[in-house]
Design an enzyme around this catalytic site. Sequence first.
Site, PDB file in Angstrom:
ATOM      1  N   ASP A  57      -5.868  -7.667  -5.442  1.00  0.00           N
ATOM      2  CA  ASP A  57      -6.321  -8.360  -4.242  1.00  0.00           C
ATOM      3  C   ASP A  57      -5.824  -9.808  -4.343  1.00  0.00           C
ATOM      4  O   ASP A  57      -5.346 -10.263  -5.391  1.00  0.00           O
ATOM      5  CB  ASP A  57      -7.836  -8.272  -4.069  1.00  0.00           C
ATOM      6  CG  ASP A  57      -8.228  -8.465  -2.604  1.00  0.00           C
ATOM      7  OD1 ASP A  57      -7.417  -9.056  -1.847  1.00  0.00           O
ATOM      8  OD2 ASP A  57      -9.318  -8.041  -2.197  1.00  0.00           O
TER       9      ASP A  57
HETATM   10  C1  NOJ Z   1      -8.318 -10.234   0.643  1.00  0.00           C
HETATM   11  C2  NOJ Z   1      -9.060  -9.001   1.028  1.00  0.00           C
HETATM   12  O1  NOJ Z   1     -10.112  -8.744   0.129  1.00  0.00           O
HETATM   13  C3  NOJ Z   1      -8.205  -7.748   1.123  1.00  0.00           C
HETATM   14  O2  NOJ Z   1      -8.973  -6.737   1.710  1.00  0.00           O
HETATM   15  C4  NOJ Z   1      -6.948  -8.017   1.888  1.00  0.00           C
HETATM   16  O3  NOJ Z   1      -6.195  -6.840   2.022  1.00  0.00           O
HETATM   17  C5  NOJ Z   1      -6.180  -9.092   1.183  1.00  0.00           C
HETATM   18  N1  NOJ Z   1      -6.969 -10.325   1.139  1.00  0.00           N
HETATM   19  C6  NOJ Z   1      -4.821  -9.366   1.809  1.00  0.00           C
HETATM   20  O4  NOJ Z   1      -4.926 -10.064   2.976  1.00  0.00           O
END
Ligand code: NOJ
Length: 722
Positions: A288
């Site tokens: 993430d």
């Molecule tokens: C943070 C989020 O937790 C995740 O769900 C997302 O896909 C990513 N950022 C990328 O934007």
Amino acid sequence: MKKDYEKQIQKLLKKMTLEEKVGQLQQCGPSLVGAFEVSFEELLDMMFDGRISQEEFDKLMGTAEQDFHEEDLRAGRVGSYNGIGDADTVNRLQKIAVEETRLGIPLLFGYDVIHGFRTVTPIPLAESCAWEPALWEKTARVAAEEATAAGVHLTFAPMVDVAKDARWGRVSEGAGEDALLNSAYGAAKVKGFQGDDLAKEDAMAACVKHFVAYGAGEAGRDYNRVDMSMQRLWEEYMPPYQACIEAGARAVMPAFNDLNGVPCTVNSWLLRDVLREKWQFDGLVISDSNAIAECVAHGIAADKREAAKQAVIAGMDMDMSSNSYIEHLKELVESSEVEETVLDEAVGDVLRIKFELGLFDNPYRTDKEREQRTMLKPEYRALAREAAGKSIVLLKNENSILPLASGTRIGVFGSLAADKGQMTGAWAIGANPDDCVSLTEALEARKISYRYSADSADMQKTAEESDVLVAVLGEMKEESGEAASRAEITLPPEQLAMVRELAATGKPVIAVLFNGRPLAISQLDKTVPAIVEAWHLGVEAGNAVLDVLLGDVNPSGKLTTTFPAATGQCPMYYAHTNTGRPGGKSKFTSKYLDAPVEPLYPFGYGLSYTSYSYKELSIAKLEGALGVTVTVRNTGEKAGDEIVQCYVQTPAAKRVRPVRELKAFAKVTLKPGEEKAVTLKIPYDSLGYYDWDMKWTPYEGKLKVYAGGNVKDTIEGEIQLS
Ligand code: NOJ
């Protein structure tokens, strides 16, 4: 059929320098440069705390220059981009990768396509209330057709984090509180996104997230710790991720949270033992955003270098945004702290998905012309409207006040009724607010006579001149989604005051709710005769709500998440276990002094403009599954779709188990007076559970079986399993 690219991967790995290998593991997004005197993070804060409006923020973003890190790209130091969704930019960067880097390895473009790209469909929580896998798959297909036309190869979806705590903002992004529903939802999305061949130009790889149990963060606070028994993890949280992988998802995103003390980002049990070995997953694992570096804040790594080492050894292939790999991995391999074979495995996973997407043969899978002709096609909008209609849950309808008779003079109140930009809900970054239809626009378009009052000044007058008062209430889209946990999930006092004022006029008040999570609406429920739960429905929101208000669509949605009566009940979910003293009249039982123990609206609940009855439940032992047959009758005067639900209880298990667990469901269409016998299958395997020693144990003994239109309102039977 999945093709084998191992020879090509090995051949390429042999040609790559250490730096080029690490480059493949680097995912970055465009950075903003110039334009502002404050940092991007500060700017975001300014928008969230109201110092600048969303419009001002969007304007600044629109004018800001973007840095695509092209020098790094040319040097082979970028393997993937996140957040670029336009064909020209994608192709321009792809051309640099293919023509100007030493090995010409194509880039992978990832994007958060959560509930539609340009044709925004209902938020996942809303769409799950349709209980219709075929619909979930269709809307995912549309999302993939649009997003791939804009150059996207991989979506960070589906999110299948079972969410039992309504305070958590990200309940909006998943299919609610139940493992079976999240599994069915996730598998359908994977099929819809990916299609039958990833190399097709309109196929988009799915990245199932957030592995694992992100929805179980303590106290409903985002990113928070998760500490739970292995039995609970495997029975209640793991199944949806597994279902997505079995459906063929080609990527996985580990969660931000720690699991029993080890952040998922560096959890080798999770990423190697479970994902790779037990489930035989050979796709891409991508962190993430910034999660590798955040292991330092977790207190498990001394610095980014140590975090990078732990992550790659644990099985994390790609680093999203933290630059930990690009800064440290080469040196970690050179110093033999990380074996090169470990690095090669990670790079192999990145190359494999690029081969599977056909990028080596066809790096430019789209162009501006395809992008332009693909967006917002009329058939996409029609599907978005159908999905929105099926997502709406009718929570209350005293004296059948809905649907509205034609000619009714409608008064509309509340700013959300006319705020088209709010209709998309959280995570709709490819959306254009102008594409959305608000409720007032829908009324205009259908030439229905109505009066609208957004503030209290002319409220009384509008009310006097109307027969029914539609109060549009709920949450702004920023109030759910990531980093949007709430400690109090009631309606804001101003909205409740408005409702009370409207109710005091003596005219019937219909509440329409736009929100991204279950809300504790006991006050509202006491005040108004009708409540329409409309969630955040996407581009066709206004039309879909009006379809239901006028009766052109007979509501059929059912809650996939329990509505608590008070915030203090959270986490609240139907599949709880019983204590030795279940909440009851006696003082010494499990309950609250100041709130009921029951929810306001139970899981599976939702009304219709017709009614249904259930009878004749029978249970048969079939090959591999129990067959539960029940007869459902439409006892009202309108045709409708009923979502038939089947639950079980295992009172003779060796561990305390949920009072009810959803095991099967089906949607049936019934004409007035029509009845159908519906057979639902419950695989015997699905009745098993983990014993104290974590041994999977088939269930033996008396099984209670329930069928009905929601978890509370069922008929029952039982069968002996040996
Ligand atoms: C943070 C989020 O937790 C995740 O769900 C997302 O896909 C990513 N950022 C990328 O934007």
